[in-house]
Design an enzyme around this catalytic site. Structure first.
Site, PDB file in Angstrom:
ATOM      1  N   ARG A  37       0.795  -1.226   0.000  1.00 21.19           N
ATOM      2  CA  ARG A  37       0.000   0.000   0.000  1.00 21.19           C
ATOM      3  C   ARG A  37       0.831   1.282   0.000  1.00 21.19           C
ATOM      4  O   ARG A  37       0.388   2.306  -0.478  1.00 21.19           O
ATOM      5  CB  ARG A  37      -0.930  -0.006   1.219  1.00 21.19           C
ATOM      6  CG  ARG A  37      -1.996  -1.083   1.078  1.00 21.19           C
ATOM      7  CD  ARG A  37      -2.834  -1.204   2.298  1.00 21.19           C
ATOM      8  NE  ARG A  37      -2.065  -1.647   3.441  1.00 21.19           N
ATOM      9  CZ  ARG A  37      -2.521  -1.703   4.683  1.00 21.19           C
ATOM     10  NH1 ARG A  37      -3.722  -1.304   4.950  1.00 21.19           N
ATOM     11  NH2 ARG A  37      -1.767  -2.150   5.659  1.00 21.19           N
TER      12      ARG A  37
ATOM     13  N   LYS B 231       1.158 -18.555   6.857  1.00 20.21           N
ATOM     14  CA  LYS B 231       0.436 -18.701   8.106  1.00 20.21           C
ATOM     15  C   LYS B 231       0.220 -17.324   8.711  1.00 20.21           C
ATOM     16  O   LYS B 231       0.953 -16.413   8.348  1.00 20.21           O
ATOM     17  CB  LYS B 231       1.192 -19.637   9.052  1.00 20.21           C
ATOM     18  CG  LYS B 231       2.449 -19.036   9.665  1.00 20.21           C
ATOM     19  CD  LYS B 231       3.051 -19.960  10.661  1.00 20.21           C
ATOM     20  CE  LYS B 231       2.424 -19.802  12.021  1.00 20.21           C
ATOM     21  NZ  LYS B 231       3.133 -18.876  12.901  1.00 20.21           N
TER      22      LYS B 231
ATOM     23  N   ASP C 268       4.290 -24.083   5.423  1.00 22.37           N
ATOM     24  CA  ASP C 268       4.658 -24.284   6.822  1.00 22.37           C
ATOM     25  C   ASP C 268       6.165 -24.406   6.776  1.00 22.37           C
ATOM     26  O   ASP C 268       6.700 -25.437   6.372  1.00 22.37           O
ATOM     27  CB  ASP C 268       4.034 -25.572   7.377  1.00 22.37           C
ATOM     28  CG  ASP C 268       4.276 -25.684   8.870  1.00 22.37           C
ATOM     29  OD1 ASP C 268       5.442 -25.557   9.282  1.00 22.37           O
ATOM     30  OD2 ASP C 268       3.309 -25.873   9.623  1.00 22.37           O
ATOM     31  N   HIS C 269       6.856 -23.335   7.155  1.00 21.28           N
ATOM     32  CA  HIS C 269       8.289 -23.307   6.840  1.00 21.28           C
ATOM     33  C   HIS C 269       9.071 -24.401   7.571  1.00 21.28           C
ATOM     34  O   HIS C 269      10.166 -24.745   7.160  1.00 21.28           O
ATOM     35  CB  HIS C 269       8.891 -21.914   7.048  1.00 21.28           C
ATOM     36  CG  HIS C 269       9.149 -21.531   8.470  1.00 21.28           C
ATOM     37  ND1 HIS C 269       8.177 -21.075   9.309  1.00 21.28           N
ATOM     38  CD2 HIS C 269      10.288 -21.557   9.203  1.00 21.28           C
ATOM     39  CE1 HIS C 269       8.705 -20.821  10.491  1.00 21.28           C
ATOM     40  NE2 HIS C 269       9.989 -21.104  10.470  1.00 21.28           N
TER      41      HIS C 269
ATOM     42  N   LYS D 165      12.569 -27.151   6.365  1.00 21.69           N
ATOM     43  CA  LYS D 165      13.869 -27.276   7.050  1.00 21.69           C
ATOM     44  C   LYS D 165      14.490 -28.610   6.667  1.00 21.69           C
ATOM     45  O   LYS D 165      13.813 -29.642   6.665  1.00 21.69           O
ATOM     46  CB  LYS D 165      13.686 -27.170   8.566  1.00 21.69           C
ATOM     47  CG  LYS D 165      13.286 -25.765   9.021  1.00 21.69           C
ATOM     48  CD  LYS D 165      13.253 -25.670  10.525  1.00 21.69           C
ATOM     49  CE  LYS D 165      12.600 -24.372  10.992  1.00 21.69           C
ATOM     50  NZ  LYS D 165      13.468 -23.217  10.992  1.00 21.69           N
TER      51      LYS D 165
ATOM     52  N   GLU E 199      12.489 -21.330  22.519  1.00 28.92           N
ATOM     53  CA  GLU E 199      12.963 -20.056  21.962  1.00 28.92           C
ATOM     54  C   GLU E 199      13.411 -19.172  23.101  1.00 28.92           C
ATOM     55  O   GLU E 199      12.770 -19.126  24.137  1.00 28.92           O
ATOM     56  CB  GLU E 199      11.846 -19.368  21.177  1.00 28.92           C
ATOM     57  CG  GLU E 199      11.506 -20.098  19.896  1.00 28.92           C
ATOM     58  CD  GLU E 199      10.544 -19.327  19.004  1.00 28.92           C
ATOM     59  OE1 GLU E 199      10.256 -18.149  19.287  1.00 28.92           O
ATOM     60  OE2 GLU E 199      10.089 -19.924  18.024  1.00 28.92           O
TER      61      GLU E 199
ATOM     62  N   ASP F 138       0.043 -20.502  17.550  1.00 24.01           N
ATOM     63  CA  ASP F 138       1.151 -19.963  16.758  1.00 24.01           C
ATOM     64  C   ASP F 138       2.097 -21.060  16.268  1.00 24.01           C
ATOM     65  O   ASP F 138       2.609 -20.984  15.157  1.00 24.01           O
ATOM     66  CB  ASP F 138       1.932 -18.943  17.612  1.00 24.01           C
ATOM     67  CG  ASP F 138       3.076 -18.298  16.850  1.00 24.01           C
ATOM     68  OD1 ASP F 138       2.835 -17.829  15.724  1.00 24.01           O
ATOM     69  OD2 ASP F 138       4.214 -18.280  17.368  1.00 24.01           O
TER      70      ASP F 138
ATOM     71  N   HIS G 225       3.566 -25.985  12.998  1.00 28.47           N
ATOM     72  CA  HIS G 225       4.914 -26.551  12.908  1.00 28.47           C
ATOM     73  C   HIS G 225       5.073 -27.855  13.705  1.00 28.47           C
ATOM     74  O   HIS G 225       5.601 -28.842  13.205  1.00 28.47           O
ATOM     75  CB  HIS G 225       5.961 -25.555  13.425  1.00 28.47           C
ATOM     76  CG  HIS G 225       5.851 -24.193  12.807  1.00 28.47           C
ATOM     77  ND1 HIS G 225       5.487 -23.996  11.503  1.00 28.47           N
ATOM     78  CD2 HIS G 225       6.073 -22.947  13.319  1.00 28.47           C
ATOM     79  CE1 HIS G 225       5.500 -22.693  11.234  1.00 28.47           C
ATOM     80  NE2 HIS G 225       5.832 -22.044  12.324  1.00 28.47           N
TER      81      HIS G 225
ATOM     82  N   LYS H 107       8.346 -19.532  24.805  1.00 29.34           N
ATOM     83  CA  LYS H 107       9.158 -18.329  24.583  1.00 29.34           C
ATOM     84  C   LYS H 107       9.955 -18.078  25.866  1.00 29.34           C
ATOM     85  O   LYS H 107       9.535 -18.474  26.953  1.00 29.34           O
ATOM     86  CB  LYS H 107       8.258 -17.127  24.312  1.00 29.34           C
ATOM     87  CG  LYS H 107       7.357 -17.281  23.090  1.00 29.34           C
ATOM     88  CD  LYS H 107       8.065 -16.919  21.811  1.00 29.34           C
ATOM     89  CE  LYS H 107       7.136 -17.003  20.621  1.00 29.34           C
ATOM     90  NZ  LYS H 107       7.816 -16.960  19.329  1.00 29.34           N
TER      91      LYS H 107
ATOM     92  N   LYS I  81      17.551 -21.170  21.984  1.00 27.33           N
ATOM     93  CA  LYS I  81      16.740 -21.555  20.830  1.00 27.33           C
ATOM     94  C   LYS I  81      17.152 -22.944  20.390  1.00 27.33           C
ATOM     95  O   LYS I  81      18.323 -23.184  20.071  1.00 27.33           O
ATOM     96  CB  LYS I  81      16.959 -20.566  19.678  1.00 27.33           C
ATOM     97  CG  LYS I  81      16.101 -20.868  18.454  1.00 27.33           C
ATOM     98  CD  LYS I  81      16.089 -19.704  17.479  1.00 27.33           C
ATOM     99  CE  LYS I  81      15.377 -20.046  16.168  1.00 27.33           C
ATOM    100  NZ  LYS I  81      13.939 -20.212  16.292  1.00 27.33           N
TER     101      LYS I  81
HETATM  102  C1  BG6 Z   1       6.743 -18.634  13.329  1.00 30.98           C
HETATM  103  C2  BG6 Z   1       6.083 -18.203  14.616  1.00 30.98           C
HETATM  104  O1  BG6 Z   1       5.842 -19.333  12.514  1.00 30.98           O
HETATM  105  O2  BG6 Z   1       7.847 -19.476  13.622  1.00 30.98           O
HETATM  106  C3  BG6 Z   1       7.075 -17.530  15.536  1.00 30.98           C
HETATM  107  O3  BG6 Z   1       5.015 -17.320  14.318  1.00 30.98           O
HETATM  108  C4  BG6 Z   1       8.282 -18.397  15.739  1.00 30.98           C
HETATM  109  O4  BG6 Z   1       6.477 -17.205  16.793  1.00 30.98           O
HETATM  110  C5  BG6 Z   1       8.841 -18.863  14.397  1.00 30.98           C
HETATM  111  O5  BG6 Z   1       9.246 -17.664  16.455  1.00 30.98           O
HETATM  112  C6  BG6 Z   1       9.958 -19.852  14.601  1.00 30.98           C
HETATM  113  O6  BG6 Z   1      10.571 -20.152  13.385  1.00 30.98           O
HETATM  114  P1  BG6 Z   1      12.075 -20.639  13.358  1.00 30.98           P
HETATM  115  O7  BG6 Z   1      12.302 -21.061  11.948  1.00 30.98           O
HETATM  116  O8  BG6 Z   1      12.911 -19.454  13.757  1.00 30.98           O
HETATM  117  O9  BG6 Z   1      12.187 -21.734  14.340  1.00 30.98           O
END
Ligand code: BG6
Length: 510
Positions: A58, A165, A194-195, A199, A233, A253, A258, A359, A364
């Site tokens: 935008r 997502k 869904d990333h 991986k 995390e 989330d 995931h 969190k 991590k």
């Molecule tokens: C996202 C979540 O889909 O994945 C986040 O919304 C999260 O809250 C993130 O931190 C984690 O992704 P990755 O690849 O850093 O583990």
């Protein structure tokens, strides 16, 4: 060597040149993940020649301003660094299209622009639309695309959509979104990202299970005591994330998508082939077999939710969840969740899958651990110290990607004493090259028309069904696992340890 069983599966489909149109082009995802992923594909020589990128958003911006902003972030985050000469070539492929998401005229102009790009490129009119905007605009974008005919295939040329997502916030909203998406694009042209599935280590779960003769025969309730999936995390609500997060929470989330996706790869039956539907047919059966925690009592007995209070992470003092920017001071949203998941299939009867996400934990790390049953104690059980515990197979999803196996070994010396030792495989040292980012692989797959690593409609909806029962119980009754607390920088609430202890288990120390 060719595959004697399925010739068509030997080579991977080739990604095709296309124009990638990113809705929500000025957002973080585009700057930090999508454009750096496309750039790194170019660095690795994987980006098909002729790919163009059009950012749709935008804000008023010129092409040059847009490219400069992307360059600044790419320098900071790109996996393989930033090479000026290559970027110069890459930036020429990027343009910016300003429009409101609801403005029909903006989509008409977009269509004209895409036609012009196709003519320049010499007739390859493939289009990959990426919904990376805030989800409240997804409906408008899809409807406008349909009105402008952007969803249509032209001859041999395809038009596909990738949907980011969150895919809905509950089952009804996911069904609604699915209806709109499928009214615009056919399911085969829809890529729900869904990333975690992109991986490298998540993809290796199937290889580990089905390409090694030693694991599959023991991958069941006769030999496996429990499975743990942890996603820890250390970050909290930096960068204004609290606004989104406080409406979502850990369960929606990360568990709905995931972590349940990882669980389905661990629990599924061998697919009949490696086609997208072959794999997804088996995954969805896992989702359908999840035992539903559908009363407040069942939720209280099987789910723990929590919020962090002030504490220390990596030696730094940090505030509690309710003090975070854009978080309601009386918030009842969980920043931590642990769930005992039961997969009611023949293979997994009685085996708990403990899934947790939090969190502001100490670090991590995402890992899956398979805890095998102990051997009978008749031989070694009575020795001083006894047996040091069962075998554990750990798949480290990130960081330090790899696999380790804990076995019991005799301590050197004249007396018979035993200790656990670890056989360890690290991707980095074994293969000597860094894994591509998840988004690189997934963008390439969408360009190739391979939906294996994307969630199908029924998977998403079944996962929501499971999560919705828990959310509903939380809203209906305080008794359904009351909100617990944990100090930031700790491994989560005491109640989560008790959840496992009640079944004779304990979380693995990461
Ligand atoms: C996202 C979540 O889909 O994945 C986040 O919304 C999260 O809250 C993130 O931190 C984690 O992704 P990755 O690849 O850093 O583990």
């Amino acid at each position: 060597m060719s595959n004697p069983f399925r010739e068509d599966l030997v080579s991977r489909a080739q990604p095709k040149a296309c124009t990638v149109v990113i809705f929500g082009a000025t957002g973080d995802l585009t700057h930090r993940k999508l454009v750096p992923a496309l750039y790194n594909l170019l660095v690795d020589g994987e980006l098909p020649t002729g790919v163009k990128i059009v950012g749709f958003a935008r804000r008023e911006k010129s092409d040059e301003e847009y490219r400069d902003g992307l360059e600044e972030i790419n320098r900071e985050v790109s996996r393989s660094g930033h090479e000026d000469a290559l970027w110069k070539q890459f930036r020429e492929c990027i343009s910016y299209h300003q429009s409101e998401f609801q403005d029909g005229d903006g989509y008409k102009r977009l269509g004209e622009r895409l036609d012009a790009i196709d003519r320049e490129r010499g007739g390859q009119g493939n289009r990959l639309f990426y919904l990376a905007s805030a989800p409240e605009f997804f409906d408008d974008i899809l409807e406008q695309m349909r009105d402008a005919g952007l969803n249509e295939h032209k001859g041999e040329c395809w038009s596909r959509v990738i949907v980011e997502k969150p895919f809905g916030t509950d089952l009804p909203s996911a069904q609604h979104l699915n209806t709109i998406v499928n009214a615009t694009f056919e399911e085969k042209d829809t890529y729900r990202i869904d990333h975690y599935l992109g991986k490298e280590t998540a993809q290796n779960i199937m290889v580990l299970r089905f390409a090694n003769a030693i694991f599959e025969p023991i991958w069941n309730s006769r030999y496996i005591e429990s499975v743990e999936i942890t996603c820890a995390e250390h970050l909290g609500m930096e960068g204004g994330r609290g606004g989104y997060y406080d409406k979502s929470g850990a369960l929606r989330d990360m568990v709905q998508n995931h972590l349940l996706q990882l669980l389905s790869l661990v629990a599924m039956e061998p697919p009949t082939d490696l086609s997208a539907d072959g794999v997804r047919d088996e995954k969805v059966k896992v989702f359908r077999s999840l035992r539903q925690w559908d009363t407040p009592e069942l939720v209280a007995a099987n789910v723990v939710r929590g919020q962090y209070v002030a504490g220390y992470v990596n030696g730094q003092e940090v505030i509690g969840y309710r003090e975070e920017d854009r978080v309601d001071p009386e918030s009842m949203t969980e920043a931590y969740v642990a769930v005992r998941v039961m997969v009611d299939t023949w293979r997994w009867s009685g085996v708990p899958f403990y899934v947790r996400m939090g969190k502001r934990l100490p670090k991590k790390a995402t890992e899956i651990s398979i805890h095998f049953k102990e051997v009978p104690g008749v031989l070694f059980g009575a020795l001083p110290g006894g047996l040091p515990g069962g075998n554990v197979l750990v798949m480290r999803i990130q960081p330090d990607e790899g696999i380790s196996l804990r076995i019991t070994s005799k301590l050197p010396g004249t007396s018979l004493r035993m200790e656990p030792v670890k056989m360890d495989f690290h991707y980095a040292s074994s293969f000597g090259k860094s894994s591509p980012e998840a988004y690189e692989r997934l963008l390439l797959d969408a360009m190739a028309g391979d939906a294996t690593l994307f969630a199908r409609r029924d998977e998403v909806e079944e996962a929501w069904r499971f999560v919705d029962h828990i959310e509903r119980a939380w809203h209906q009754s305080e008794k359904a696992s009351p909100m617990t607390e944990y100090a930031a920088g700790s491994w989560g609430p005491r109640e989560a340890d008790e959840l496992l202890a009640a079944h004779g288990h304990a979380w693995r120390r990461l």
